[in-house]
Design an enzyme around this catalytic site. Structure first.
Site, PDB file in Angstrom:
ATOM      1  NE  ARG A 216      -3.781   2.433  10.189  1.00 15.65           N
ATOM      2  CZ  ARG A 216      -2.761   1.902  10.009  1.00 15.65           C
ATOM      3  NH1 ARG A 216      -2.454   0.658  10.303  1.00 15.65           N
ATOM      4  NH2 ARG A 216      -1.743   2.570   9.482  1.00 15.65           N
TER       5      ARG A 216
ATOM      6  CE  LYS B 190      -1.974   0.248   4.041  1.00 17.45           C
ATOM      7  NZ  LYS B 190      -1.420   1.140   4.839  1.00 17.45           N
TER       8      LYS B 190
ATOM      9  NE  ARG C 184       7.043  -0.207   9.863  1.00 21.26           N
ATOM     10  CZ  ARG C 184       5.852  -0.059   9.119  1.00 21.26           C
ATOM     11  NH1 ARG C 184       5.552   0.347   8.087  1.00 21.26           N
ATOM     12  NH2 ARG C 184       4.628  -0.251  10.039  1.00 21.26           N
TER      13      ARG C 184
ATOM     14  NE  ARG D 121       7.481  -3.510   6.404  1.00 24.06           N
ATOM     15  CZ  ARG D 121       6.081  -2.914   6.270  1.00 24.06           C
ATOM     16  NH1 ARG D 121       5.664  -2.514   5.352  1.00 24.06           N
ATOM     17  NH2 ARG D 121       5.558  -2.740   7.704  1.00 24.06           N
TER      18      ARG D 121
ATOM     19  NE  ARG E 190       2.382  -3.318  11.940  1.00 25.79           N
ATOM     20  CZ  ARG E 190       3.422  -3.627  11.253  1.00 25.79           C
ATOM     21  NH1 ARG E 190       4.325  -4.460  11.463  1.00 25.79           N
ATOM     22  NH2 ARG E 190       3.678  -3.353   9.887  1.00 25.79           N
TER      23      ARG E 190
HETATM   24  P1  ADP Z   1       1.118  -0.920   9.242  1.00 23.60           P
HETATM   25  O1  ADP Z   1      -0.167  -0.570   8.604  1.00 23.60           O
HETATM   26  O2  ADP Z   1       2.148  -1.697   8.489  1.00 23.60           O
HETATM   27  O3  ADP Z   1       0.673  -1.436  10.554  1.00 23.60           O
HETATM   28  P2  ADP Z   1       1.732   2.017   9.349  1.00 23.60           P
HETATM   29  O4  ADP Z   1       3.204   2.511   8.972  1.00 23.60           O
HETATM   30  O5  ADP Z   1       0.547   2.529   8.418  1.00 23.60           O
HETATM   31  O6  ADP Z   1       1.803   0.440   9.730  1.00 23.60           O
HETATM   32  O7  ADP Z   1       1.317   2.646  10.826  1.00 23.60           O
HETATM   33  C1  ADP Z   1       2.203   2.149  11.822  1.00 23.60           C
HETATM   34  C2  ADP Z   1       1.512   2.435  13.277  1.00 23.60           C
HETATM   35  O8  ADP Z   1       1.117   3.787  13.408  1.00 23.60           O
HETATM   36  C3  ADP Z   1       0.400   1.689  13.517  1.00 23.60           C
HETATM   37  O9  ADP Z   1       0.497   0.401  13.842  1.00 23.60           O
HETATM   38  C4  ADP Z   1      -0.447   2.409  14.444  1.00 23.60           C
HETATM   39  O10 ADP Z   1       0.202   2.401  15.779  1.00 23.60           O
HETATM   40  C5  ADP Z   1      -0.127   4.101  14.064  1.00 23.60           C
HETATM   41  N1  ADP Z   1      -1.288   4.335  13.174  1.00 23.60           N
HETATM   42  C6  ADP Z   1      -1.095   4.614  11.649  1.00 23.60           C
HETATM   43  N2  ADP Z   1      -2.368   5.104  11.454  1.00 23.60           N
HETATM   44  C7  ADP Z   1      -3.068   5.117  12.266  1.00 23.60           C
HETATM   45  C8  ADP Z   1      -4.639   5.197  12.285  1.00 23.60           C
HETATM   46  N3  ADP Z   1      -5.316   5.612  11.204  1.00 23.60           N
HETATM   47  N4  ADP Z   1      -5.183   4.995  13.554  1.00 23.60           N
HETATM   48  C9  ADP Z   1      -4.523   4.469  14.595  1.00 23.60           C
HETATM   49  N5  ADP Z   1      -3.204   4.225  14.640  1.00 23.60           N
HETATM   50  C10 ADP Z   1      -2.604   4.513  13.660  1.00 23.60           C
END
Ligand code: ADP
Length: 221
Positions: free
Chosen positions: A97, A21, A163, A131, A174
């Site tokens: 989300r 994504k 990461r 990754r 997650r």
């Molecule tokens: P991934 O989708 O691979 O878990 P992201 O890089 O998109 O990782 O996000 C990393 C972290 O940031 C998430 O696990 C969460 O803790 C936080 N986060 C990001 N976007 C949101 C969101 N829209 N709502 C809640 N937490 C978020």
């Protein structure tokens, strides 16, 4: 469609962790001259810079849990108020989300299309554990390529690392949050007639072509 003159595009990208994504959102952002708004990247920057949001977010992110809707809305609301969004629209990557986040988003801005980039869970599990991410430019690659390049980024020479939330425990947290909270959010967009599903398997360029076809059938066609 010409790649220059078009109206701003407002896209929401969904996809499991490791679906590609982020990579695809960056490609689409360039193609449609729209800001790529990745909440994960914004939060990692806030953590690195030690801002109040970053301090609040750090331990939640490392354990793979979602941050509160309130905090996320503060972060996104401010970003969506910027001039580049006014001009170019947005490609939202990682937001919304949850259903409350989705409801709040539609109160701030209309959305042309939500895309579910579909990749099965067994495939993403493999991708996530392999990754590697450049600590300088954020370029995403995998363990095999990282080893071949001596742990250095092919784009900028920066150091490739894993990461902090790509550990087995945080990955499973997650993915669970994705299934429990984000899948219902995707269905919410579907019920509004705003969703298309795109197959995320295969070479990145092929996936991009499918995404562009899906977008242009709805938004720019
Ligand atoms: P991934 O989708 O691979 O878990 P992201 O890089 O998109 O990782 O996000 C990393 C972290 O940031 C998430 O696990 C969460 O803790 C936080 N986060 C990001 N976007 C949101 C969101 N829209 N709502 C809640 N937490 C978020």
């Amino acid at each position: 469609m010409s790649e220059d003159a078009h109206r701003p595009i407002r896209l929401v990208m969904f996809g499991r962790q490791g679906a590609g994504k982020g990579t695809q959102s960056a490609t689409l952002a360039e193609r449609y001259a729209a800001p790529h708004i990745s909440t994960g990247d914004m939060l990692r920057e806030a953590v690195a810079a030690g801002t109040p949001v970053g301090i609040e977010a750090k331990s939640w992110m490392e354990s793979g849990r979602l941050l509160s809707d309130d905090l996320m809305l503060r972060v996104v609301d401010e970003r969506l108020a910027s001039a580049d969004v006014e001009k170019g629209g947005f490609i939202l990557d990682g937001f919304p989300r949850t259903i409350p986040q989705a409801e709040a988003l539609l109160e701030i801005a209309p959305v042309d299309l939500a895309i579910d980039l579909e990749v099965p869970e067994d495939v993403v599990l493999e991708r996530l554990s392999a990754r590697r991410v450049c600590s300088s430019c954020g370029n995403v690659t995998n363990a095999e390529l990282a080893e071949a390049s001596g742990g250095r980024c092919a784009l900028c020479g920066g150091e490739l690392e894993q990461r902090r939330d790509d550990t087995p425990e945080a990955i499973s947290e997650r993915l669970a949050a994705y299934n429990d909270q984000t899948v219902p959010t995707i269905r919410w967009f579907e019920q509004k007639g705003l969703l298309v599903t795109v197959d995320g398997l295969g070479p990145p360029a092929e996936v991009t072509a499918r995404l562009v076809a899906a977008i242009e059938a709805v938004v720019a066609g």
